[in-house]
Enzyme design. Structure first.
Site, mmCIF file in Angstrom:
data_model
loop_
_atom_site.group_PDB
_atom_site.id
_atom_site.type_symbol
_atom_site.label_atom_id
_atom_site.label_comp_id
_atom_site.label_asym_id
_atom_site.label_seq_id
_atom_site.Cartn_x
_atom_site.Cartn_y
_atom_site.Cartn_z
ATOM 1 N N SER A 82 -23.318 -78.870 -42.654
ATOM 2 C CA SER A 82 -22.743 -79.761 -43.492
ATOM 3 C C SER A 82 -23.517 -81.152 -43.462
ATOM 4 O O SER A 82 -23.138 -82.009 -44.299
ATOM 5 C CB SER A 82 -21.167 -79.958 -43.419
ATOM 6 O OG SER A 82 -21.036 -80.265 -42.280
ATOM 7 N N THR A 184 -18.857 -84.084 -44.173
ATOM 8 C CA THR A 184 -19.538 -85.255 -43.618
ATOM 9 C C THR A 184 -19.262 -85.640 -42.314
ATOM 10 O O THR A 184 -18.148 -85.591 -41.811
ATOM 11 C CB THR A 184 -18.903 -86.321 -44.673
ATOM 12 O OG1 THR A 184 -18.736 -85.695 -46.021
ATOM 13 C CG2 THR A 184 -19.535 -87.650 -44.688
ATOM 14 N N THR A 202 -24.197 -86.775 -44.845
ATOM 15 C CA THR A 202 -24.030 -85.294 -45.313
ATOM 16 C C THR A 202 -25.101 -84.742 -45.823
ATOM 17 O O THR A 202 -25.824 -85.353 -46.734
ATOM 18 C CB THR A 202 -22.608 -85.365 -45.985
ATOM 19 O OG1 THR A 202 -22.233 -84.034 -46.283
ATOM 20 C CG2 THR A 202 -22.916 -86.012 -47.375
ATOM 21 N N ARG A 212 -26.639 -82.938 -57.719
ATOM 22 C CA ARG A 212 -25.282 -83.151 -57.536
ATOM 23 C C ARG A 212 -25.367 -84.258 -56.594
ATOM 24 O O ARG A 212 -25.959 -84.168 -55.107
ATOM 25 C CB ARG A 212 -24.493 -82.133 -57.168
ATOM 26 C CG ARG A 212 -23.106 -82.680 -56.944
ATOM 27 C CD ARG A 212 -22.700 -82.825 -55.435
ATOM 28 N NE ARG A 212 -21.271 -82.962 -55.202
ATOM 29 C CZ ARG A 212 -20.536 -83.341 -54.151
ATOM 30 N NH1 ARG A 212 -21.486 -83.396 -52.801
ATOM 31 N NH2 ARG A 212 -19.312 -83.244 -54.053
ATOM 32 N N VAL A 213 -24.504 -85.347 -56.331
ATOM 33 C CA VAL A 213 -24.231 -86.528 -55.557
ATOM 34 C C VAL A 213 -22.933 -86.616 -55.265
ATOM 35 O O VAL A 213 -22.073 -86.904 -56.146
ATOM 36 C CB VAL A 213 -25.169 -87.741 -55.873
ATOM 37 C CG1 VAL A 213 -24.617 -88.897 -54.846
ATOM 38 C CG2 VAL A 213 -26.506 -87.659 -55.957
ATOM 39 N N GLY A 214 -22.577 -86.475 -54.027
ATOM 40 C CA GLY A 214 -21.128 -86.908 -53.665
ATOM 41 C C GLY A 214 -20.768 -87.862 -53.208
ATOM 42 O O GLY A 214 -21.332 -89.064 -53.736
ATOM 43 N N ASP A 215 -19.595 -88.175 -52.618
ATOM 44 C CA ASP A 215 -19.161 -89.482 -52.301
ATOM 45 C C ASP A 215 -19.766 -90.179 -51.141
ATOM 46 O O ASP A 215 -19.861 -91.694 -51.072
ATOM 47 C CB ASP A 215 -17.511 -89.561 -51.995
ATOM 48 C CG ASP A 215 -17.424 -88.685 -50.719
ATOM 49 O OD1 ASP A 215 -17.839 -87.445 -50.565
ATOM 50 O OD2 ASP A 215 -16.706 -88.862 -49.757
ATOM 51 N N THR A 235 -13.833 -87.748 -46.043
ATOM 52 C CA THR A 235 -14.330 -86.351 -45.717
ATOM 53 C C THR A 235 -13.860 -85.592 -46.734
ATOM 54 O O THR A 235 -12.767 -85.869 -47.331
ATOM 55 C CB THR A 235 -14.287 -85.819 -44.470
ATOM 56 O OG1 THR A 235 -14.973 -84.502 -44.308
ATOM 57 C CG2 THR A 235 -12.949 -85.985 -44.100
ATOM 58 N N GLY A 236 -14.453 -84.299 -47.260
ATOM 59 C CA GLY A 236 -13.867 -83.790 -48.184
ATOM 60 C C GLY A 236 -14.554 -83.751 -49.586
ATOM 61 O O GLY A 236 -15.793 -84.196 -49.703
ATOM 62 N N GLY A 238 -16.148 -84.514 -52.426
ATOM 63 C CA GLY A 238 -16.444 -85.883 -52.754
ATOM 64 C C GLY A 238 -16.287 -86.095 -54.422
ATOM 65 O O GLY A 238 -15.707 -87.584 -54.548
HETATM 66 N N1 GLY Z 1 -17.850 -85.535 -49.011
HETATM 67 C C1 GLY Z 1 -19.218 -84.826 -49.072
HETATM 68 C C2 GLY Z 1 -19.434 -84.463 -50.503
HETATM 69 O O1 GLY Z 1 -18.620 -84.080 -51.166
HETATM 70 O O2 GLY Z 1 -20.498 -84.532 -50.928
#
Ligand code: GLY
Length: 326
Positions: A82, A184, A202, A212-215, A235-236, A238
């Protein structure tokens, strides 16, 4: 020196072995002890990352290099599926990376949707130090990385490629982010001057849509720190973290006097309330780690299974089961 010796003698944790696992409850007393420096990182991959960060810090290279070098260990590990090399690809079979870094002066740098670069965290640091910007994305981030001497390489390992081919048979997008997929690596560090640093990196949610972009690259969502107050990281899933500006909110709650645990719990509760009746509820996982200016720390998640790694003079290689809501 005498105080420190007495503290070591008093602390049963001083005699714990390698990679000890403890619950957050057991550690409540320890977490309130002011011990500097101190490093916490998400998940068990944080153990090796913390070890490296500790080494860099002890070599006198400073907190920023410590968090950078620490999370680079995870980025380079093909068995962590990940983060960085070996990370699960998006649904087109392409590995895209998100990362950010922040220092005690609120300087920060970030990259998102970056491809073919093993150490996005180092590119994020260059964005912070060598550009007038905070965030570079996609081909712009890649061009910038190449201009800084980073080499392009294929990050999709055979193992991740095979899992992606298998996933495509059903193409069911329910990103289970927990014990099966640790997500992450976020690292928070307080040094001996009580200055804070953080890093987060991550490959994002497995099988996400392309683009797609996460948090994780978003300052305030995946990572935030205020050197007067404390630091937090996530973590988790995003999307759920972005919707609450999770890490920034944890820090703001600590500013208002909440303990790291109370602050993390409040934001997890908020996320849970928002998503409780939604389709993603069945697989939703989010977790936060937080470290305040006094060196107190905590981790808290929505579901059981989240853990975080701690490193300080007393606790070497300590893995802590975070408290959880359900
Ligand atoms: N927390 C990482 C993501 O959702 O990309």
């Amino acid at each position: 020196m005498e105080n420190r010796r007495n503290f070591l003698k008093k602390s049963a944790l001083g005699t714990l072995g390698v990679s000890t696992v403890m619950s957050c409850d057991t550690l409540n007393k320890t977490s309130s002890e002011a011990v500097f420096p101190r490093i916490i990182s998400t998940w068990n991959h944080g153990l090796d990352a913390n070890k490296k960060a500790w080494e860099v810090l002890k070599n006198g290279q400073g907190g920023l290099s410590a968090v950078e070098e620490g999370v680079k260990v995870t980025e380079a590990d093909p068995n962590v599926r990940s983060v960085g090399l070996g990370g699960y690809p998006d649904r087109e079979g392409i590995v895209t990376l998100d990362a950010c870094i922040m220092d005690k002066n609120s300087n920060c740098g970030s990259v998102s949707y970056l491809q073919n670069i093993k150490h996005p965290i180092s590119v994020a640091r260059h964005v912070m130090e060598d550009t007038p910007h905070v965030m570079l994305s996609g081909s712009g981030a890649l061009d910038f990385a190449i201009s800084k001497g980073f080499k392009q390489e294929n990050l999709l390992t055979e193992a991740s490629k095979n899992d992606w081919i298998k996933w495509k048979e059903k193409s069911d997008y329910k990103p289970k982010i927990n014990i099966e997929n640790h997500d992450t690596i976020s690292m928070l560090l307080i040094d001996e001057n009580r200055d804070l640093y953080g890093a987060c990196t991550t490959s994002g949610a497995a099988w996400k849509m392309h683009g797609r972009v996460g948090d994780s690259p978003i300052i305030g969502a995946g990572l935030f720190l205020d050197n007067e107050v404390g630091a937090a990281a996530a973590t988790g899933l995003g999307e759920a973290i972005i919707k609450t500006s999770g890490s920034a909110m944890v820090v703001e709650l600590m500013r208002q006097g909440h303990s790291p645990l109370e602050a993390c719990k409040t934001i997890v509760d908020r996320i849970s309330k928002i998503h409780m009746n939604s389709p993603e509820w069945e697989y939703l996982q989010v977790g936060f780690i937080a470290l305040n200016k006094n060196g107190e720390y905590a981790g808290y998640s929505l579901r059981k299974g989240f853990n975080f790694s701690l490193q300080d003079e007393i606790n070497k290689d300590l893995l802590i089961d975070a408290k959880f809501q359900i």
